[in-house]
Design a protein around this motif. Structure first.
Motif, PDB file in Angstrom:
ATOM      1  N   ARG A 104     -55.490 -40.350  10.337  1.00  0.00           N
ATOM      2  CA  ARG A 104     -54.076 -40.741  10.320  1.00  0.00           C
ATOM      3  C   ARG A 104     -53.664 -41.442  11.614  1.00  0.00           C
ATOM      4  O   ARG A 104     -52.892 -42.386  11.603  1.00  0.00           O
ATOM      5  CB  ARG A 104     -53.204 -39.511  10.070  1.00  0.00           C
ATOM      6  CG  ARG A 104     -53.504 -38.835   8.725  1.00  0.00           C
ATOM      7  CD  ARG A 104     -52.611 -37.644   8.453  1.00  0.00           C
ATOM      8  NE  ARG A 104     -53.095 -36.925   7.289  1.00  0.00           N
ATOM      9  CZ  ARG A 104     -53.878 -35.858   7.358  1.00  0.00           C
ATOM     10  NH1 ARG A 104     -54.238 -35.376   8.546  1.00  0.00           N
ATOM     11  NH2 ARG A 104     -54.292 -35.264   6.260  1.00  0.00           N
ATOM     12  N   ASN A 148     -48.081 -42.165   7.165  1.00  0.00           N
ATOM     13  CA  ASN A 148     -48.660 -41.187   8.083  1.00  0.00           C
ATOM     14  C   ASN A 148     -47.644 -40.465   8.951  1.00  0.00           C
ATOM     15  O   ASN A 148     -47.983 -39.487   9.606  1.00  0.00           O
ATOM     16  CB  ASN A 148     -49.657 -41.893   9.012  1.00  0.00           C
ATOM     17  CG  ASN A 148     -50.900 -42.338   8.294  1.00  0.00           C
ATOM     18  OD1 ASN A 148     -51.683 -41.525   7.856  1.00  0.00           O
ATOM     19  ND2 ASN A 148     -51.084 -43.635   8.157  1.00  0.00           N
ATOM     20  N   THR A 218     -57.106 -36.674  13.794  1.00  0.00           N
ATOM     21  CA  THR A 218     -57.074 -35.998  12.493  1.00  0.00           C
ATOM     22  C   THR A 218     -58.189 -34.962  12.440  1.00  0.00           C
ATOM     23  O   THR A 218     -59.367 -35.296  12.617  1.00  0.00           O
ATOM     24  CB  THR A 218     -57.258 -37.014  11.354  1.00  0.00           C
ATOM     25  OG1 THR A 218     -56.262 -38.031  11.478  1.00  0.00           O
ATOM     26  CG2 THR A 218     -57.131 -36.347  10.002  1.00  0.00           C
ATOM     27  N   ARG A 221     -60.042 -34.122   7.013  1.00  0.00           N
ATOM     28  CA  ARG A 221     -59.993 -35.391   6.312  1.00  0.00           C
ATOM     29  C   ARG A 221     -60.395 -35.210   4.852  1.00  0.00           C
ATOM     30  O   ARG A 221     -61.167 -34.314   4.522  1.00  0.00           O
ATOM     31  CB  ARG A 221     -60.936 -36.416   6.967  1.00  0.00           C
ATOM     32  CG  ARG A 221     -60.609 -36.675   8.431  1.00  0.00           C
ATOM     33  CD  ARG A 221     -61.345 -37.879   8.948  1.00  0.00           C
ATOM     34  NE  ARG A 221     -61.092 -38.099  10.364  1.00  0.00           N
ATOM     35  CZ  ARG A 221     -61.448 -39.180  11.034  1.00  0.00           C
ATOM     36  NH1 ARG A 221     -62.082 -40.159  10.389  1.00  0.00           N
ATOM     37  NH2 ARG A 221     -61.186 -39.302  12.317  1.00  0.00           N
TER      38      ARG A 221
END
Length: 476
Positions: A104, A148, A218, A221
């Motif tokens: 992100r 995001n 991030t 995932r």
């Protein structure tokens, strides 16, 4: 000089560059371990929240100078807004899924880079066609940012701080929405319309630097980036063809038969999109979800709310321009609407009675929109008389939209929260685009005499529809 063999070189230039461009960089230890790290991350996301809403409310102030410079109609100029909105609607869900898998932070920064570069290109556009094309690229960057923003805020905030973090982000959005008309009017009146887009560039550069150092990587995932490309294209075709047909009816210089052909293409593409959502294992829009818990009517009510919010952002500056009002004055008058929305959206929890449920807030907010638009339709279209009803409309929308969206999200199962959030974002974009198109059509059909009143009555009808849909979907 010895020749370097790229096959044995442990650090060839190309893989290093690829790694740099595809890997999220960690924050410096001093920032990562700081107790203020989450606040710094949220503040960085607020750059995007501010810029996105500033852009949404600033561009309509450029319509008059764009018409003058490029010698075109209002129906042509409206595509500076519509191209951006339609691209955003089509790319939000794919951008979110791509970001879940690739990172992100990485995609958010790419979004900022694309948005900033495209903003500079918009400011230098030599033709209206080029400007619309650059706005499409700008929207692709905005999609990566918007897809995001909430995830970055929620993953950065520690337990117990999520609500304040989201409140800070909402304040950034409200500030951008409120300042847009004033800044836009001032820029158009002084340095020209090109700086309406150029103002994004320094903000974007600062945000890119801040994001590189302050946003977290991030941690979790998704394992798949599969996107139903055909559904994205069908959705884009449906909305674009429908709004092009409306633009031709609004005065776009194309033959009438093209409007009929585009309307037919929109119906066909919409039918194909709906069929695909029934059969695809991962649909962009979960049609079964829309039929449960009043979610479908709630989303439709939200679409009407965003239409009523953004419709006046086109109506007021265009109508005041017809009466010879300077852009700066028009911007100041228009500021009353987003300022009222910002005040209500950020203070309603503290000021409204605690006994008021989201259902009651939704109904009262929609009723307030009806009252405000009725007053707006009755008063003369003069700068001194418009701020009052516009501020009332903003306050009512600031109560209605958050309450309605909360009801929708509460009705969506936790396992489908991501899908539900994507549908809320899509209704926001579609409502905004339809608001621009509907007001432009009403102004064209009503002419110089009654166009503004006709457009206001159209907005009033949508406000009444929002009240009816909201009441039906949330009635016990």
């Amino acid at each position: 000089m010895p020749v370097r063999d790229h096959r044995t070189d442990p650090h060839p230039a190309t893989p290093r560059l690829r790694h740099l461009l595809t890997t999220e960089r960690p924050r410096p230890d001093a920032i990562r371990t700081s107790p203020r790290a989450w606040r710094l991350a949220v503040a960085t996301v607020c750059f995007g929240a501010f810029m996105g809403q500033l852009d949404a409310s600033i561009v309509t102030l450029t319509y008059r100078p764009l018409r003058n410079e490029f010698h075109t109609t209002l129906a042509g100029v409206e595509w500076v807004s519509l191209a951006y909105l339609l691209t955003l609607v089509a790319l939000l869900v794919p951008a979110g899924r791509l970001s879940d898998a690739r990172g992100r932070k990485l995609m958010y920064l790419y979004g900022f880079a694309v948005f900033t570069a495209a903003s500079a290109a918009c400011g230098l556009a030599p033709t209206l066609t080029a400007l619309v094309a650059f706005r499409t690229v700008q929207a692709a960057g905005a999609a990566l940012m918007q897809a995001n923003s909430v995830a970055l805020v929620t993953t950065s905030a520690p337990p117990g701080k999520m609500r304040p973090a989201l409140g800070i982000q909402a304040a950034g959005q409200a500030l951008g929405l409120a300042l847009g008309p004033t800044i836009g009017g001032a820029l158009v009146a002084t340095v020209g319309w090109r700086w309406v887009f150029g103002v994004n560039v320094p903000i974007g550069v600062i945000a890119l630097i801040a994001g590189h150092y302050l946003l977290p990587r991030t941690r979790q995932r998704a394992t798949s980036t599969r996107i139903d490309t055909a559904a994205v294209l069908l959705l884009a075709a449906t909305t674009t063809c429908a709004l092009l047909a409306l633009s031709i009816a609004s005065g776009l210089r194309l033959p009438l038969w093209t409007a009929l052909a585009l309307a037919g293409a929109a119906i066909l593409a919409g039918w194909a999109f709906t069929r695909r959502q029934h059969t695809h294992p991962r649909p962009l829009v979960d049609l079964a979800l829309l039929r449960t818990g009043g979610i479908g009517p709630g989303l439709a009510a939200g679409l009407c709310g965003y239409l009523v919010l953004f419709g006046p952002l086109v109506l007021v500056p265009v109508d005041l321009d017809r009466h010879g009002t300077p852009p700066l004055i028009a911007g100041l008058v228009l500021t009353a609407l987003p300022l009222g929305f910002a005040l209500a959206a950020t203070t309603a929890d503290r000021l409204l009675p605690a006994a008021w449920t989201d259902q009651r807030r939704s109904r009262y907010g929609a009723a307030g929109c009806i009252a405000a638009l009725a007053v707006l339709a009755a008063v003369p279209q003069q700068p001194a008389l418009l701020p009052g009803p516009l501020a009332l409309l903003g306050l009512a929308l600031g109560v209605f939209i958050p309450a309605n969206n909360t009801l929708v999200m509460k009705a969506i199962p936790a396992t489908a929260a991501g899908t539900g959030g994507g549908m809320v974002n899509m209704t926001r974009g579609l409502g905004t685009a339809i608001g621009v198109a509907a007001v432009t059509l009403a102004l064209h059909l009503g002419g110089t005499g009654t166009g503004a009143r006709t457009a206001t009555l159209v907005l009033l009808a949508f406000a009444a529809l929002a009240w009816a849909l909201g009441y039906a979907s949330h009635h016990p």
